[in-house]
Design a protein around this motif. Structure first.
Motif, PDB file in Angstrom:
ATOM      1  N   ALA A   4       0.860  -1.186   0.000  1.00 47.03           N
ATOM      2  CA  ALA A   4       0.000   0.000   0.000  1.00 47.03           C
ATOM      3  C   ALA A   4       0.881   1.215   0.000  1.00 47.03           C
ATOM      4  CB  ALA A   4      -0.887  -0.004   1.237  1.00 47.03           C
ATOM      5  N   THR A   5       0.538   2.167  -0.851  1.00 45.87           N
ATOM      6  CA  THR A   5       1.357   3.368  -0.962  1.00 45.87           C
ATOM      7  C   THR A   5       0.503   4.613  -0.780  1.00 45.87           C
ATOM      8  OG1 THR A   5       2.530   2.129  -2.652  1.00 45.87           O
ATOM      9  CG2 THR A   5       3.154   4.429  -2.376  1.00 45.87           C
ATOM     10  N   ASP A   6       0.869   5.411   0.204  1.00 50.61           N
ATOM     11  CA  ASP A   6       0.282   6.734   0.413  1.00 50.61           C
ATOM     12  C   ASP A   6      -1.251   6.707   0.450  1.00 50.61           C
ATOM     13  OD1 ASP A   6       0.526   9.419   0.924  1.00 50.61           O
ATOM     14  OD2 ASP A   6       0.420   9.974  -1.203  1.00 50.61           O
ATOM     15  N   LEU A   7      -1.786   5.837   1.289  1.00 42.02           N
ATOM     16  CA  LEU A   7      -3.247   5.736   1.372  1.00 42.02           C
ATOM     17  C   LEU A   7      -3.813   6.906   2.156  1.00 42.02           C
ATOM     18  CD1 LEU A   7      -3.800   1.954   2.165  1.00 42.02           C
ATOM     19  CD2 LEU A   7      -3.735   3.117  -0.050  1.00 42.02           C
ATOM     20  N   ARG A   8      -4.893   7.465   1.608  1.00 47.31           N
ATOM     21  CA  ARG A   8      -5.622   8.503   2.332  1.00 47.31           C
ATOM     22  C   ARG A   8      -7.087   8.142   2.351  1.00 47.31           C
ATOM     23  NH1 ARG A   8      -2.324  12.975   2.931  1.00 47.31           N
ATOM     24  NH2 ARG A   8      -0.367  12.590   1.826  1.00 47.31           N
ATOM     25  N   LYS A   9      -7.683   8.313   3.502  1.00 44.12           N
ATOM     26  CA  LYS A   9      -9.113   7.999   3.617  1.00 44.12           C
ATOM     27  C   LYS A   9      -9.713   8.887   4.705  1.00 44.12           C
ATOM     28  CE  LYS A   9     -12.992   5.736   3.196  1.00 44.12           C
ATOM     29  NZ  LYS A   9     -13.742   5.709   1.937  1.00 44.12           N
ATOM     30  N   SER A  10     -10.794   9.572   4.353  1.00 45.27           N
ATOM     31  CA  SER A  10     -11.467  10.421   5.341  1.00 45.27           C
ATOM     32  C   SER A  10     -12.899   9.975   5.524  1.00 45.27           C
ATOM     33  CB  SER A  10     -11.453  11.875   4.869  1.00 45.27           C
ATOM     34  OG  SER A  10     -10.132  12.329   4.793  1.00 45.27           O
ATOM     35  N   LEU A  49      -6.964   1.064   7.987  1.00 42.57           N
ATOM     36  CA  LEU A  49      -5.863   0.561   7.162  1.00 42.57           C
ATOM     37  C   LEU A  49      -6.139  -0.890   6.769  1.00 42.57           C
ATOM     38  CD1 LEU A  49      -3.037   0.880   5.955  1.00 42.57           C
ATOM     39  CD2 LEU A  49      -2.102   0.079   8.142  1.00 42.57           C
ATOM     40  N   LEU A  50      -6.595  -1.681   7.753  1.00 42.66           N
ATOM     41  CA  LEU A  50      -6.888  -3.089   7.475  1.00 42.66           C
ATOM     42  C   LEU A  50      -8.010  -3.206   6.435  1.00 42.66           C
ATOM     43  CD1 LEU A  50      -6.904  -6.076   9.729  1.00 42.66           C
ATOM     44  CD2 LEU A  50      -9.098  -5.534   8.717  1.00 42.66           C
ATOM     45  N   HIS A  51      -9.057  -2.418   6.633  1.00 42.67           N
ATOM     46  CA  HIS A  51     -10.183  -2.479   5.687  1.00 42.67           C
ATOM     47  C   HIS A  51      -9.737  -2.092   4.281  1.00 42.67           C
ATOM     48  CE1 HIS A  51     -12.989  -1.864   9.379  1.00 42.67           C
ATOM     49  NE2 HIS A  51     -12.626  -3.123   9.231  1.00 42.67           N
ATOM     50  N   CYS A  52      -8.837  -1.120   4.203  1.00 41.38           N
ATOM     51  CA  CYS A  52      -8.348  -0.716   2.880  1.00 41.38           C
ATOM     52  C   CYS A  52      -7.494  -1.828   2.267  1.00 41.38           C
ATOM     53  CB  CYS A  52      -7.525   0.569   2.978  1.00 41.38           C
ATOM     54  SG  CYS A  52      -8.532   2.039   3.222  1.00 41.38           S
ATOM     55  N   LEU A  53      -6.570  -2.349   3.084  1.00 44.60           N
ATOM     56  CA  LEU A  53      -5.679  -3.397   2.580  1.00 44.60           C
ATOM     57  C   LEU A  53      -6.486  -4.593   2.072  1.00 44.60           C
ATOM     58  CD1 LEU A  53      -2.812  -3.483   5.240  1.00 44.60           C
ATOM     59  CD2 LEU A  53      -2.714  -2.644   2.878  1.00 44.60           C
ATOM     60  N   ALA A  54      -7.603  -4.879   2.760  1.00 46.10           N
ATOM     61  CA  ALA A  54      -8.399  -6.048   2.398  1.00 46.10           C
ATOM     62  C   ALA A  54      -9.357  -5.758   1.249  1.00 46.10           C
ATOM     63  CB  ALA A  54      -9.188  -6.534   3.612  1.00 46.10           C
ATOM     64  N   VAL A 114       4.239  -2.730  12.682  1.00 43.63           N
ATOM     65  CA  VAL A 114       4.254  -1.335  12.261  1.00 43.63           C
ATOM     66  C   VAL A 114       3.309  -0.592  13.204  1.00 43.63           C
ATOM     67  CG1 VAL A 114       4.754  -1.786   9.840  1.00 43.63           C
ATOM     68  CG2 VAL A 114       2.380  -1.692  10.620  1.00 43.63           C
ATOM     69  N   VAL A 115       3.533   0.688  13.354  1.00 38.77           N
ATOM     70  CA  VAL A 115       2.688   1.486  14.245  1.00 38.77           C
ATOM     71  C   VAL A 115       1.952   2.524  13.424  1.00 38.77           C
ATOM     72  CG1 VAL A 115       2.680   3.032  16.228  1.00 38.77           C
ATOM     73  CG2 VAL A 115       4.293   1.127  16.131  1.00 38.77           C
ATOM     74  N   VAL A 116       0.656   2.614  13.654  1.00 39.72           N
ATOM     75  CA  VAL A 116      -0.128   3.644  12.971  1.00 39.72           C
ATOM     76  C   VAL A 116      -0.384   4.752  13.988  1.00 39.72           C
ATOM     77  CG1 VAL A 116      -2.226   4.162  11.691  1.00 39.72           C
ATOM     78  CG2 VAL A 116      -1.239   1.872  11.595  1.00 39.72           C
ATOM     79  N   ARG A 117      -0.007   5.959  13.648  1.00 37.26           N
ATOM     80  CA  ARG A 117      -0.331   7.078  14.518  1.00 37.26           C
ATOM     81  C   ARG A 117      -0.825   8.239  13.669  1.00 37.26           C
ATOM     82  NH1 ARG A 117       4.206   7.818  16.914  1.00 37.26           N
ATOM     83  NH2 ARG A 117       3.926   6.139  18.389  1.00 37.26           N
ATOM     84  N   ASP A 118      -2.011   8.757  14.033  1.00 33.40           N
ATOM     85  CA  ASP A 118      -2.629   9.863  13.295  1.00 33.40           C
ATOM     86  C   ASP A 118      -2.711   9.565  11.801  1.00 33.40           C
ATOM     87  OD1 ASP A 118      -2.852  11.227  15.682  1.00 33.40           O
ATOM     88  OD2 ASP A 118      -0.839  12.095  15.469  1.00 33.40           O
ATOM     89  N   GLY A 119      -3.046   8.330  11.483  1.00 31.13           N
ATOM     90  CA  GLY A 119      -3.283   7.981  10.090  1.00 31.13           C
ATOM     91  C   GLY A 119      -2.014   7.764   9.285  1.00 31.13           C
ATOM     92  N   ALA A 136      -3.831   9.246   6.596  1.00 30.20           N
ATOM     93  CA  ALA A 136      -3.279  10.476   6.030  1.00 30.20           C
ATOM     94  C   ALA A 136      -1.937  10.177   5.369  1.00 30.20           C
ATOM     95  CB  ALA A 136      -3.135  11.530   7.133  1.00 30.20           C
ATOM     96  N   GLY A 137      -1.994   9.324   4.349  1.00 29.41           N
ATOM     97  CA  GLY A 137      -0.762   9.008   3.648  1.00 29.41           C
ATOM     98  C   GLY A 137      -0.057   7.824   4.270  1.00 29.41           C
ATOM     99  N   ALA A 138      -0.746   6.691   4.347  1.00 26.18           N
ATOM    100  CA  ALA A 138      -0.180   5.507   4.983  1.00 26.18           C
ATOM    101  C   ALA A 138       0.420   4.585   3.925  1.00 26.18           C
ATOM    102  CB  ALA A 138      -1.263   4.774   5.770  1.00 26.18           C
TER     103      ALA A 138
END
Lengths: 786, 231, 201
Positions: free
Chosen positions: B8-14, B47-52, B212-217, B22-24
């Motif tokens: 996954a590259t630079d994912l953004r989802k609001s 992030l998981l929902h996007c990856l899946a 990996v750690v997700v912080r603030d998207g 915010a760019g994961a």
């Protein structure tokens, strides 16, 4: 929260619940609003139902107040008397009440709704008739009622707002006519007139059939949002309420919603009532002021709805254990038993069976309680079978595609909610099928009984004769000149005493009927090999009976003067020796015309002159040319406004059968749509409840189609079972009712198919409407739970 | 470790005004167990929902085995989830009206396997996760640990290449949580499935190969960062 | 706990007197065990000798305690290296980590970074323990679990601290002696030289 127990604490808890019903943010309002709307719709319908007695009473009061038919001797002519001539007519299937008014003096009595008697040639009409005459539709009627309108009839002089009625001023009324009477007042005391027992049975059943589903619907509406409520109650338990308090709070919530519902129902009722005068059902219409709920029944309703709502809530909580952190439904709603469920319909049928054969159209009495209880129990019985039937039907089902498996497993886990939702459908459909079966058979029978042959004459005219045979000739000429008329056969029939002899006549002196008509007409009644003006024929009845007896040539026939009402023979006539015996045939109206058949010239004028009686005319018109019928009415009206023109039943395009059928259809549709609404609410609630499960189904790639189908099956299976049960119960009910009114049993499968079709549409509709929210939940955001 | 399977590259989802991602950027390699950690609300579930492929990101790309997930239709992504992915969630994932066996068989049946065959394979998986005895029970009548093992069986029954597990032990006590993690990681390693394990519990994350750690998207992937620096 | 690194960190935020350093250190990091004066001057002497600090000025009135110390570029590099290096996961290391976090905030560095580094290190050890546990016997399991739960507690604290960084920064801002480095701080002697580092904090 206080641990104090007692009425005061209870009241506080009820009030808390009531407040919770009305507070709680948008979703709380939505739920309370849905419940209130559902209860309100039901309450409004029930309010209309309890208004029916008053509406009927007011209508009867008004029709009695203008009644001008009396069996007393007419009053002597005076300054206050008035001659009233009947001038009823029909226009395109709608009756038009007409009266000719001719005052005897300066201060005549005035019928209700009129301020004064119209001058000769002027007309006072009802608002509905005024509108009709002014519209293009009324053109053919305008030809008939071509008089200036000087006023409109007030509401107090009308049966209902859409009644077509007129009063026409006259100066040439024939006192001797059958259709003219002298009156010194209008209005007759209301005679305890009993409705045709079969019709009363109908009314009772219609009321039961329509009100039961409404009641069930109200009960279902109270349960809207039950699961959300249970969760809320769990929250209350967490704050320290015990299980009893939670139940009381729930009762309070139900109370709040149902009170709101009562208010909504009242508002709907008042709203609809204000334009009720524009609604016409079964040729009946009522004034808004007529629609006044029966006070006692209204009170009952106002008390019963909240009480029932509380009862339903408490009952529905019976299987639910509300703990502070969880709501548990007592698992696997137990194996249902059949036997007690069968008691209801069996008792119902048991109540109806003793009445078998007890009613005919002409007579017989029945107990309203027994019938409504019997019908009600059969219908409630259908509802009671459903939970068992659904459970029993799905218990052993295995396999099938995934969608089917999901739906069936869902039903296996909890069959009571869907069964409950479908109960209303089943009851409504069973009732509708029962009624339809009853009505279809009676209607079919009625057609057989009249034996009228519309291929020979679609139009039957009864014409009061004021000018003897000349009126008949006028009618023949007028009818023959009317476009669309194929043939006219007019006859006059009078009774005569055979060989009266001197002295007073005994009651059972042999008498016969003499029918006068042209050769062409007489051929409609008997097989004539030859006929000429002056011929006389004798027809014996197929099965010999006392009246009419058949005289022999040489017998003297004595005629009474019906104008004077004297019992003395006024004129005598001898059956000529040339009179021949012939074989009769059925008249176009199915009647067996026996006795003497004579051509007009065989009958001396002085004999015909004693007959200010009725001529009957059979007119064959082009198939379905109803304008021709209207033109004929105008012809009749011009000769004698008291004349009557009827259409052979089979030729009626808007016959009663179709009307009742349409009415039933509308009623069934409305009920089914209401029930569909409650089904929809149930499905939506279930979807909301299951968003996590749905989300996980979506996650591992479940197709939309699969989920949609599972909703279809989940709704369709109970509905289908409900329909099967309803059909069995409805046909049984219809058969029993038919036997009660002494009719052979036949089943109107097309109606059943129709009702079943509507029910199927409701299922489809519910599914279709629940798909968008399903898609929304399936869209990713649905996974974002809390 | 082997090749990148899911990138996954630079994912953004609001969601409305809140930016969940915010760019994961993150890479999942074939057969690895990757823990996705972070405080609640950091965007790890998104992030998981996007990856899946359950939730399409607003922008950014996801490539799975050379196919661009973000360019696929919903129907295709659903089909991919049926065939290549497995899922385990914290709660509410077992269909309450289906028996445990039917629940495990469900993904196979959705993928078109006949009922008998699907249930045979489901039964084998239940046995492997040591919950064969609850096969004919409804999920509501089994313990949380058993239910979660049934869910693990269900996630693996189709032989997926990636299993997405969102707080799989979140509703379980320590012992049951440990048991589920042991069984899940063993089964995944046996079948060669990669696991994307969203958790906020370090002890659960310790079952993973890396985290990996997700912080603030935003994803903080020290491995990726060090690789970047090296490059 | 390294007193020397702590002093360097405190000096990075602003030049201070020896007495000032001791007082701040005692209040912020070690209220229960104040530093002995001897240790303070020994440490400062060692830092001076290693070129990590310089004497920035002497207050009039003389006496060693009136000397003002400032950090050198070498000192800053040393602080950076110390902060970036994870502590060996062990129980009760919070005080070290806490000091690191406060100093990171004081010096405008990324405290989150420190925590991330530490988490990685903790998890590495936890993974090792988990592996040992799943392959070992019951005794192994119990021992490993004991260690795992302690490490997890540390990490939990780390996560919580990471979530509280904003609060911590705000609280530090109210203390003049521990005010975090900021571009507007009048106490910085050479703002221009530090600008690049502040940019990536």
């Amino acid at each position: 929260m206080s641990r104090r127990v007692g009425p005061r604490a209870w009241l506080r808890e009820l009030l808390l619940g009531t407040r919770m019903a009305l507070a709680g943010g948008p979703s709380g309002w939505l739920r309370a609003g849905l419940t209130a709307l559902g209860v309100g719709l039901g309450v409004a319908l029930l309010l209309f139902a309890v208004s029916v007695p008053h509406a009927i009473a007011s209508r009867q009061e008004r029709t009695a107040a203008r009644d001008d038919v009396s069996f007393d001797a007419p009053p002597p002519r005076s300054d206050a008397t008035i001659l009233v001539g009947t001038a009823d007519t029909w226009f395109r299937g709608d009756p038009v009440r007409g009266r000719l008014l001719q005052p005897d003096g300066a201060h005549p009595s005035v019928p209700p709704g009129l301020s004064e008697i119209p001058r000769p040639g002027e007309m006072v009409v009802s608002p509905a008739l005024a509108r009709l005459l002014a519209s293009p539709d009324g053109e053919l009627l305008r030809e008939r009622l071509d008089f200036p309108i000087v006023a409109t009839i007030g509401d107090e002089g009308l049966a209902g707002p859409t009644e077509l009625a007129f009063y026409l001023g006259a100066d040439d009324l024939n006192e001797a006519s059958d259709t003219v009477t002298r009156r010194d007042h209008f209005g007759e005391p209301r005679v305890g007139r009993t409705l045709d027992p079969v019709l009363s049975l109908f009314v009772v059943i219609i009321v039961v059939v329509l009100l039961l589903p409404v009641t069930l619907f109200v009960a279902a509406a109270i349960r809207f949002g039950g699961e959300a409520r249970d969760r809320r109650l769990a929250g209350v338990r967490l704050l320290g309420a015990d299980a009893h308090m939670a139940r009381r709070i729930a009762a309070g919530e139900a109370l709040g919603s149902s009170l709101l519902g009562l208010g909504v129902g009242g508002a709907i009722f008042l709203g609809v009532r204000s334009f009720v005068d524009r609604i016409e059902l079964f040729r009946l219409s009522v004034f808004p002021s007529d629609v006044q709920p029966h006070p006692v029944l209204t009170l009952l309703l106002v008390v019963a709805v909240p009480v029932a709502s509380v009862a339903v809530t408490i009952l529905s909580l019976r299987r639910v254990v509300i703990e502070p952190f969880a709501v548990t439904r007592r698992a696997g709603d137990g194996r249902r038993r059949l036997w007690w469920r069968l008691i209801l319909p069996v008792v119902g049928i048991g109540l109806l069976v003793p009445m078998l054969g007890s009613l005919t159209q002409s007579g017989g009495e029945f107990s309203v309680t027994q019938v409504s209880l019997g019908v009600g129990l059969v219908l409630v019985g259908v509802a009671a079978q459903l939970p068992w039937a659904v459970q029993a039907a799905v218990r052993r089902v295995r396999g099938g595609p995934v969608a089917w498996q999901l739906a069936i497993r869902r039903l296996q886990l909890d069959s009571s909610a869907p069964a409950r939702a479908v109960m209303g459908i089943a009851v409504a459909v069973a009732g509708a099928i029962g009624l339809q079966t009853l009505f279809a058979s009676i209607e079919a029978n009625y057609l057989v009984l009249t034996r009228a042959d519309p291929t020979r004459a679609e139009v039957h005219i009864s014409l009061p004769l004021e000018d003897g045979w000349a009126d008949v000739q006028r009618l023949d000429a007028g009818a023959a000149a009317t476009p669309g008329v194929l043939s006219v056969h007019s006859r006059v029939t009078q009774s005569a005493v055979i060989d009266p002899g001197p002295g007073p006549l005994s009651e059972d002196h042999p008498s016969t009927l003499v029918t006068v008509g042209t050769c062409d007409t007489l051929r409609e009644f008997a097989e004539l090999d030859s006929c000429a003006e002056g011929s006389v024929f004798l027809v014996a009845a197929a099965e010999p009976n006392d009246f009419p007896a058949t005289p022999a040539p040489g017998n003297t026939l004595g005629f009474l003067d019906l104008r004077t009402g004297s019992a003395e023979v006024a004129v005598e006539w001898t059956v000529p020796a040339t009179a021949r015996a012939v074989t009769g045939r059925l008249a176009p109206n199915g009647e067996e015309v026996t006795g003497v058949l004579a051509t007009p010239s065989a009958m001396p004028d002085e004999v015909l002159a004693t007959w200010p009686s009725w001529a009957v005319s059979y007119v064959d018109i082009e198939d379905g040319d109803l304008d021709a019928a209207e033109r004929l009415r105008t012809v009749v009206w011009d000769i004698a406004p008291g004349g009557y023109l009827g259409l052979a039943a089979a030729a009626l395009p808007t016959d009663e059968f179709a009307m009742v059928r349409r009415g039933l259809l509308i009623g069934a549709t409305v009920t089914l749509v209401m029930i569909g609404a409650s089904l929809l609410v149930g499905v939506l609630e279930q979807l909301r409840e299951r968003r996590r499960v749905l989300a996980s189904l979506v996650a591992f790639g479940t197709r939309r189609r699969t989920l949609a189908w599972s909703i279809v099956w989940q709704t369709a299976v109970p509905v289908a079972l409900g329909l099967v049960l309803a059909t069995i119960a409805g046909v049984t009910l219809g058969a029993v009712l038919l036997r009660i009114v002494s009719q052979p049993v036949s089943v109107d499968w097309s109606a059943i198919a129709l009702v079943a079709g509507i029910a199927a549409l409701v299922v489809l509709g519910v599914t279709a409407l629940s798909l968008p929210p399903l898609w929304r939940l399936m869209r990713a955001d649905g996974l974002r739970t809390e | 470790m082997s090749t990148a399977l899911l990138v996954a590259t630079d994912l953004r989802k609001s969601y409305g005004p809140t930016a969940a991602l915010a760019g994961a950027s993150v890479t999942v390699r074939a057969g690895e167990i990757l823990a996705v950690m972070g405080p609640s609300g950091s965007g790890k579930s998104t992030l998981l929902h996007c990856l899946a492929g359950i939730v399409p990101p607003d922008s950014g790309t996801i490539t799975y085995a050379g196919r661009e997930l973000t360019a696929m239709s919903d129907v295709d992504r659903s089909a991919l989830r049926r065939s290549d992915f497995g899922f385990i969630f914290q709660f509410g994932q077992l269909i309450p009206e289906l028996t445990c066996l039917e629940n495990v068989a469900l993904p196979l049946r959705l993928a078109g396997v006949r009922r008998r065959e699907a249930e045979r394979r489901a039964r084998a998986w239940l046995a492997q996760l040591e919950v064969e005895d609850v096969a004919n029970k409804l999920p509501g009548t089994v313990s949380g640990g058993q239910g979660q093992r049934v869910a693990v069986a269900r996630s693996l029954v189709t032989g997926p290449r990636v299993v997405f597990a969102d707080e799989p032990t979140g509703a379980l006590d320590s012992l049951n949580g440990e048991k589920v993690m042991v069984l899940l990681t063993q089964a995944a390693r046996d079948t060669g499935a990669a696991v994307v394990l969203v958790t906020h519990e370090p002890r659960v994350a310790a079952y993973a190969d890396r985290e990996v750690v997700v912080r603030d998207g935003v994803v903080h992937d020290r491995l990726a960062q060090s690789l970047e620096r090296a490059a | 706990m390294s007193v020397a690194h702590t002093f360097l960190g405190l000096l990075e935020s602003q030049p201070r007197h020896g007495y000032d350093l001791k007082r701040t250190y005692d209040e912020a990091f070690s209220p229960e065990r104040p530093l002995a004066y001897g240790q303070v001057y020994a440490t400062l002497a060692r830092l001076l000798k290693n070129g990590l600090v310089v004497v920035d000025g002497v207050e009039p009135g003389g006496g060693p305690e009136r000397k003002r110390y400032a950090i050198t570029e070498a000192g800053i590099a040393d602080v950076q290296a110390w902060l970036a290096q994870p502590e060996r996961p062990e129980p009760y290391l919070q005080s070290v980590l806490y000091t690191k976090v406060v100093l990171a905030l004081l010096t405008g560095r990324s405290a989150a970074e420190i925590l991330d580094v530490q988490r990685t290190e903790h998890l590495r050890l936890m993974r090792e323990l988990t592996r040992r546990k799943t392959s070992g016997d019951l005794t192994d399991q119990l021992i490993c679990d004991h260690a795992l739960f302690h490490l997890e507690a540390d990490l939990r604290w780390l996560e919580l601290t990471a979530d509280r960084l904003d609060d911590l920064r705000a609280r530090l801002a109210t203390r003049t002696d521990l005010r975090p480095a900021s571009p507007h701080s009048a106490t910085r002697d050479d703002p221009a030289a530090r600008a690049p580092r502040r940019a990536n904090s």
